[in-house]
Motif scaffolding. Structure first.
Motif, PDB file in Angstrom:
ATOM      1  N   ILE A 297      32.390  31.301  34.398  1.00 43.21           N
ATOM      2  CA  ILE A 297      32.515  32.723  34.987  1.00 43.21           C
ATOM      3  C   ILE A 297      31.521  33.642  34.077  1.00 43.21           C
ATOM      4  O   ILE A 297      31.151  34.441  34.542  1.00 43.21           O
ATOM      5  CB  ILE A 297      33.870  32.877  34.719  1.00 43.21           C
ATOM      6  CG1 ILE A 297      35.044  32.351  35.551  1.00 43.21           C
ATOM      7  CG2 ILE A 297      34.271  34.521  34.653  1.00 43.21           C
ATOM      8  CD1 ILE A 297      36.448  32.474  35.333  1.00 43.21           C
ATOM      9  N   LEU A 298      31.361  33.542  32.857  1.00 49.40           N
ATOM     10  CA  LEU A 298      30.521  34.292  32.069  1.00 49.40           C
ATOM     11  C   LEU A 298      29.908  33.503  30.933  1.00 49.40           C
ATOM     12  O   LEU A 298      30.350  32.622  30.451  1.00 49.40           O
ATOM     13  CB  LEU A 298      31.413  35.325  31.411  1.00 49.40           C
ATOM     14  CG  LEU A 298      31.257  36.539  30.691  1.00 49.40           C
ATOM     15  CD1 LEU A 298      30.721  37.473  31.726  1.00 49.40           C
ATOM     16  CD2 LEU A 298      32.642  37.272  30.101  1.00 49.40           C
TER      17      LEU A 298
ATOM     18  N   ALA B 103      31.495  48.584  41.714  1.00 53.04           N
ATOM     19  CA  ALA B 103      32.663  47.956  41.477  1.00 53.04           C
ATOM     20  C   ALA B 103      33.560  48.477  40.277  1.00 53.04           C
ATOM     21  O   ALA B 103      34.770  48.311  40.369  1.00 53.04           O
ATOM     22  CB  ALA B 103      32.366  46.598  40.939  1.00 53.04           C
TER      23      ALA B 103
ATOM     24  N   ARG C 129      42.397  50.081  38.663  1.00 51.45           N
ATOM     25  CA  ARG C 129      41.515  50.931  39.062  1.00 51.45           C
ATOM     26  C   ARG C 129      42.262  52.238  39.314  1.00 51.45           C
ATOM     27  O   ARG C 129      43.193  52.162  40.212  1.00 51.45           O
ATOM     28  CB  ARG C 129      40.847  50.337  40.017  1.00 51.45           C
ATOM     29  CG  ARG C 129      39.864  49.232  39.310  1.00 51.45           C
ATOM     30  CD  ARG C 129      38.967  48.702  40.695  1.00 51.45           C
ATOM     31  NE  ARG C 129      38.157  49.727  40.940  1.00 51.45           N
ATOM     32  CZ  ARG C 129      37.252  49.781  42.192  1.00 51.45           C
ATOM     33  NH1 ARG C 129      37.548  48.683  42.931  1.00 51.45           N
ATOM     34  NH2 ARG C 129      36.342  50.637  42.409  1.00 51.45           N
TER      35      ARG C 129
ATOM     36  N   ALA D  38      41.838  30.224  40.025  1.00 43.00           N
ATOM     37  CA  ALA D  38      42.319  30.826  41.364  1.00 43.00           C
ATOM     38  C   ALA D  38      41.294  31.962  41.894  1.00 43.00           C
ATOM     39  O   ALA D  38      40.537  32.299  40.924  1.00 43.00           O
ATOM     40  CB  ALA D  38      43.519  32.038  41.155  1.00 43.00           C
ATOM     41  N   PRO D  39      41.292  32.324  43.023  1.00 47.07           N
ATOM     42  CA  PRO D  39      40.288  33.467  43.578  1.00 47.07           C
ATOM     43  C   PRO D  39      40.446  34.804  42.746  1.00 47.07           C
ATOM     44  O   PRO D  39      41.700  35.182  42.733  1.00 47.07           O
ATOM     45  CB  PRO D  39      40.555  33.472  44.865  1.00 47.07           C
ATOM     46  CG  PRO D  39      41.071  32.196  45.352  1.00 47.07           C
ATOM     47  CD  PRO D  39      41.886  31.707  44.251  1.00 47.07           C
ATOM     48  N   LEU D  40      39.648  35.265  42.208  1.00 47.28           N
ATOM     49  CA  LEU D  40      39.669  36.281  41.337  1.00 47.28           C
ATOM     50  C   LEU D  40      38.940  37.487  42.116  1.00 47.28           C
ATOM     51  O   LEU D  40      38.105  37.743  42.611  1.00 47.28           O
ATOM     52  CB  LEU D  40      38.906  36.153  40.047  1.00 47.28           C
ATOM     53  CG  LEU D  40      39.975  35.304  38.977  1.00 47.28           C
ATOM     54  CD1 LEU D  40      38.960  34.715  37.882  1.00 47.28           C
ATOM     55  CD2 LEU D  40      40.870  36.112  38.433  1.00 47.28           C
ATOM     56  N   GLU D  41      39.773  38.775  42.229  1.00 46.39           N
ATOM     57  CA  GLU D  41      39.378  40.016  42.795  1.00 46.39           C
ATOM     58  C   GLU D  41      38.583  40.660  41.560  1.00 46.39           C
ATOM     59  O   GLU D  41      39.120  41.321  40.658  1.00 46.39           O
ATOM     60  CB  GLU D  41      40.641  40.789  43.198  1.00 46.39           C
ATOM     61  CG  GLU D  41      40.195  41.490  44.501  1.00 46.39           C
ATOM     62  CD  GLU D  41      41.399  42.012  45.048  1.00 46.39           C
ATOM     63  OE1 GLU D  41      41.543  43.235  45.158  1.00 46.39           O
ATOM     64  OE2 GLU D  41      42.359  41.396  45.583  1.00 46.39           O
ATOM     65  N   ASN D  42      37.442  40.962  42.001  1.00 47.36           N
ATOM     66  CA  ASN D  42      36.713  42.429  41.121  1.00 47.36           C
ATOM     67  C   ASN D  42      36.718  42.142  39.715  1.00 47.36           C
ATOM     68  O   ASN D  42      37.407  43.039  39.180  1.00 47.36           O
ATOM     69  CB  ASN D  42      37.217  43.723  41.588  1.00 47.36           C
ATOM     70  CG  ASN D  42      36.295  44.836  40.939  1.00 47.36           C
ATOM     71  OD1 ASN D  42      35.422  44.654  40.371  1.00 47.36           O
ATOM     72  ND2 ASN D  42      36.360  45.923  41.649  1.00 47.36           N
ATOM     73  N   LEU D  43      36.179  41.026  39.215  1.00 50.71           N
ATOM     74  CA  LEU D  43      36.322  40.833  37.607  1.00 50.71           C
ATOM     75  C   LEU D  43      35.049  41.564  36.955  1.00 50.71           C
ATOM     76  O   LEU D  43      34.048  40.961  36.679  1.00 50.71           O
ATOM     77  CB  LEU D  43      36.220  39.370  37.316  1.00 50.71           C
ATOM     78  CG  LEU D  43      36.768  39.058  35.984  1.00 50.71           C
ATOM     79  CD1 LEU D  43      38.245  39.401  35.891  1.00 50.71           C
ATOM     80  CD2 LEU D  43      36.645  37.613  35.875  1.00 50.71           C
ATOM     81  N   SER D  44      35.029  42.906  37.123  1.00 48.41           N
ATOM     82  CA  SER D  44      33.917  43.829  36.527  1.00 48.41           C
ATOM     83  C   SER D  44      34.041  44.415  35.344  1.00 48.41           C
ATOM     84  O   SER D  44      33.095  44.863  34.803  1.00 48.41           O
ATOM     85  CB  SER D  44      33.408  44.680  37.635  1.00 48.41           C
ATOM     86  OG  SER D  44      34.355  45.514  38.124  1.00 48.41           O
TER      87      SER D  44
END
Ligand code: FES
Ligand SMILES: [Fe+2]
Lengths: 438, 169
Positions: free
Chosen positions: B57-58, B79, B115, B160-166
Motif C-alpha cells: 500500500i505504501l 482527494a 472529510r 478490503a477495497p479502501l476509499e480515498n486513502l490520501s
C-alpha cells in the motif's frame, strides 16, 4: 448440469432514451440519469453485465489445479476454479441444497468445495460430489441436480479470462475482434509468456461505474486533476521546482497522442513510443531498466515494434476491463452510486527482475491505494455523482472533438489525445444494448 | 529485553508516538518529516508485512515522503480538498530494547477520519475508523533522541477495497 440461468427480468418502461446523437449539430449528449437512476443500473446489470462477455480474472490468478477465486459476474456470485485437467470452470457460488454460498474466501486452493451449512460438496468443475446422509433423499436426486449451476460461457484470450451468463453470445474472439490488436499490443509487453497478475490493490468510490471506465481514456483531465500528482513527483526535495506543465508525465497532452473509439464500445488513449523520453509507458525508470527492457523487446519483436511497445496505451475493453501499461484494472459495479476497482500489477515475463520491481514501484506511487495520481481521479467520481443527481442538468456533453474526428477503414473513430472520441464509442455500444427492445 | 511503563525508554517512546500522532492530526507535516532518520522507511503492506518485491500500500523513502508531504501541503491535491480531519489514538504499546541499541515498538493506532462536509456531497462528512497495528524501529539520532528508522502500518482493512486513502497513516 442442465439447469439454465433464468432470463433477465423484463425492463421497466423507461422514459425516453439516454444517448442523444445529433450528427447535424455535431453534438453528442448523455442523460445524467444514466449515471444516477437505479432502474438504469438494474438494466445495465441484466443487459450488459449478465448478457454479454465480461472480464472475470487473469489466468495467473488461478494458475495451479485447485486454485480458485470467488467474485461476481454482474451481480451473480460465482467461483472461478482451475481443475486437474487445467480447465478454468466458472459456476454460481450457490449451494444446490438451500442456497448457501459454498465458498466464502476470495482466493485460495482446494480439492473440493464443501458447503458449510449441511456439508454438500462439489468438485473443482462444480459437479456434485457428495450429499450428506443421502439416503433421506430420493435415490436419483444427485443425478437430477448434477452440480453447481455453470456459467455457460468461459473463454480466454492472452491470459485474460472472460465469461458470459448468456449461452448465445458469439465466440470471445469474434466479440473482441476490433480490440484484439490493442490487447495484443498490451500483452506483448510480456515476453515469451503471458503476464502474471500480482496481489491487487483495491479501491472503492462513491460513484457510478462508468466514471472509472470513461476516465481511463480521458486525456483531457490530466493537467487539472493531476497537477498535484505531477508537481509532487517532479518535486526535488530541497531543490528548485519544475513547473508541473513542463514535466514529462504530461505525455498524454502531447500533440502526438490520440484517442480511438473502437466498434463494440472499446477504446484507447495512446501516446506513441519514441524512446526519446526513456520511459516505459508513462513510467519513469532508471536508464538500466529502460535499456534492459528495450533490448529484450527488440530481440523478441524487432526494433520497430519494440519502440511502439515502449509507448503508452490505455485500452478499455467494454465494459469492465482496463489495460494500462503494466496495470490490469477491473471495474465492479456494486450499485448505481458505488463501485469497486481492482488494480493488478501485471508482471512481465522474460525481463530482468529489476525492470518489474521498478515498474511495480512506479505504478504504486502513481496509481496505488495511496497513489499521488489515482486518488485524485477517484475524488472526481464522487463529485460527478453529486452532480448527476441534479434536476435541471439533464444532459452531459460528450462532443469534444466530434467535428474533426476521422473514421478509418476498420471503422475506428480517431480523435486527438484530449478528445471524447472513445466515450462516444462506449456510449453508442451501451445504447445499442440498453435501448434495444426485448 | 522488554521495557515497561516505568522504564525511561518506554517514556521516551510514548512521548515520540504521542507527538507523532499530534503532528499528523494537526497537519504539521514538515515537523513530522523530521521524526524520521534520513534512511528511514515508511510503509504499509497489503499482506501481513511489507516484503521486498511484493505489492504494498505504501513504501516511502525520504524522497517520496517529502514529495508526499509537498503534495498534501503545497499542491491542489483534490482527494484532500476538502481536507480530512483526523484524531489518532495510540495504545497497547510494547517496547523492546535490542542488543544494537535500537528500539522495536509495536502498538495499536486507531485513526478516526472525516472529510469536512456532509452527505449532501458524495464522499464527504462520513466518519471512518482505520484501526492499525503499527510497528516501529527506532534509533538514536545525532543528538541521542530516538528517531524513526522504520514505520510499518498494518491496516486492519488492508484486504478490503479502501476509499480515498490520501491521509498519512
Ligand atoms: S445449503 Fe448447502 S448443504 Fe445445505
Ligand atoms: Fe487520471
Amino acid at each position: 448440469m442442465t439447469d439454465q440461468l433464468s432470463p433477465p427480468p423484463a425492463p421497466q418502461q423507461l422514459d425516453g432514451r439516454w444517448v442523444d446523437q445529433d450528427p447535424a449539430a455535431d453534438r453528442y449528449r448523455v442523460r445524467t440519469s444514466a449515471y444516477s437512476d437505479p432502474a438504469v443500473f438494474d438494466l445495465e446489470m441484466s443487459r450488459i453485465f449478465e448478457s454479454t462477455w465480461v472480464y472475470v480474472c487473469h489466468e495467473s490468478e488461478v494458475a495451479k489445479a485447485g486454485d480458485f477465486k470467488s467474485t461476481w459476474l454482474g451481480r451473480q456470485p460465482i467461483i472461478a476454479a482451475r481443475d486437474r485437467t487445467g480447465a478454468i470452470n466458472m459456476m454460481l457460488n450457490v449451494c444446490r441444497h438451500r442456497g448457501n454460498a459454498v465458498c466464502r474466501t476470495e482466493t485460495g486452493n482446494t480439492v473440493i468445495f464443501q458447503c458449510p451449512y449441511h456439508g454438500w460438496s462439489y468438485g473443482l468443475d462444480g459437479k456434485l460430489a457428495g450429499i450428506t446422509d443421502r439416503n433421506r433423499y430420493p435415490s436419483d436426486l444427485a443425478k437430477q441436480i448434477g452440480g453447481l449451476v455453470r456459467v455457460p460461457r468461459v473463454e480466454s484470450y492472452r491470459g485474460l479470462v472472460f465469461a458470459s451468463l448468456n449461452p448465445d453470445v458469439p465466440e470471445l474472439r469474434e466479440h473482441l475482434g476490433p480490440v484484439l490488436p490493442y490487447i495484443d499490443h498490451w500483452a506483448d509487453g510480456s515476453i515469451g509468456a503471458e503476464y502474471v497478475a500480482r496481489t491487487p490493490h483495491k479501491f472503492a468510490y462513491p460513484g457510478n461505474w462508468k466514471f472509472q471506465a470513461e476516465n481511463s481514456l480521458d486525456g483531457y483531465h490530466g493537467r487539472f486533476v493531476h497537477e498535484s500528482g505531477f508537481a509532487a513527483l517532479a518535486h526535488e526535495p530541497g531543490g528548485t521546482e519544475v513547473a508541473a506543465d513542463k514535466h514529462e508525465f504530461m505525455a498524454f497532452d502531447s500533440k502526438a497522442g490520440l484517442t480511438r473509439g473502437i466498434p463494440g464500445g472499446h477504446g484507447t488513449l495512446e501516446s506513441p513510443g519514441s524512446g526519446l523520453n526513456r520511459q516505459i509507458g508513462v513510467a519513469k525508470v532508471s536508464d538500466r531498466s529502460f535499456d534492459d527492457y528495450h533490448a529484450a523487446l527488440s530481440e523478441a519483436y524487432g526494433a520497430e515494434r519494440a519502440l511502439s511497445l515502449l509507448g503508452s496505451r490505455h485500452v478499455l475493453v467494454f465494459p469492465n476491463l482496463v489495460l494500462m501499461d503494466l496495470n490490469i484494472r477491473t471495474i465492479t459495479p456494486i450499485s448505481v452510486d458505488r463501485t469497486l476497482v481492482h488494480s493488478f500489477f501485471a508482471e512481465a515475463q522474460g525481463v530482468p527482475a529489476h525492470v518489474n520491481n521498478e515498474r511495480l514501484h512506479d505504478l504504486q506511487v502513481r496509481l496505488g491505494t495511496t497513489g499521488f495520481v489515482g486518488l485524485d481521479d477517484l475524488e472526481m467520481f464522487g463529485g460527478n455523482q453529486t452532480g448527476v443527481h441534479a434536476r435541471g442538468m439533464e444532459w452531459i456533453e460528450l462532443s469534444r472533438g466530434l467535428p474533426t474526428e476521422q473514421v478509418n477503414e476498420a471503422g475506428e473513430h480517431i480523435g486527438a489525445a484530449s478528445d471524447e472520441t472513445p466515450f462516444r464509442a462506449f456510449w453508442t455500444q451501451w445504447a445499442a444494448l440498453l435501448e434495444s427492445e426485448v | 529485553m522488554l521495557s515497561t511503563a516505568l522504564d525511561p525508554t518506554y517514556a521516551q517512546v510514548a512521548t515520540l508516538l504521542h507527538r507523532e500522532a499530534r503532528l499528523l492530526d494537526n497537519l504539521e507535516l514538515d515537523q513530522w518529516l523530521e521524526l524520521f532518520l534520513p534512511h528511514g522507511v515508511y510503509c504499509s503492506p497489503l499482506g501481513a508485512a511489507c516484503v521486498d518485491g511484493e505489492p504494498v500500500i505504501l513504501l516511502d523513502d525520504d524522497r517520496l515522503r517529502r514529495q508526499r508531504v509537498f503534495r498534501l501541503l503545497q499542491t491542489p491535491a483534490y482527494a484532500q480538498r476538502p481536507a480530512s480531519r483526523t484524531v489518532r489514538q495510540v495504545s497497547n504499546v510494547e517496547v523492546e530494547l535490542q542488543a544494537d541499541g535500537q528500539v522495536a515498538v509495536e502498538c495499536v493506532v486507531v485513526i478516526h477520519e472525516v472529510r469536512v462536509g456532509d452527505e449532501r456531497q458524495y464522499g464527504l462528512g462520513t466518519l471512518r475508523v482505520l484501526p492499525t497495528r503499527t510497528r516501529y524501529l527506532l534509533s538514536p539520532g545525532p543528538d541521542g533522541a530516538l528517531l524513526i528508522a522504520r514505520k510499518e502500518v498494518v491496516l486492519l482493512m488492508r484486504e478490503a477495497p479502501l476509499e480515498n486513502l490520501s491521509i498519512l497513516l
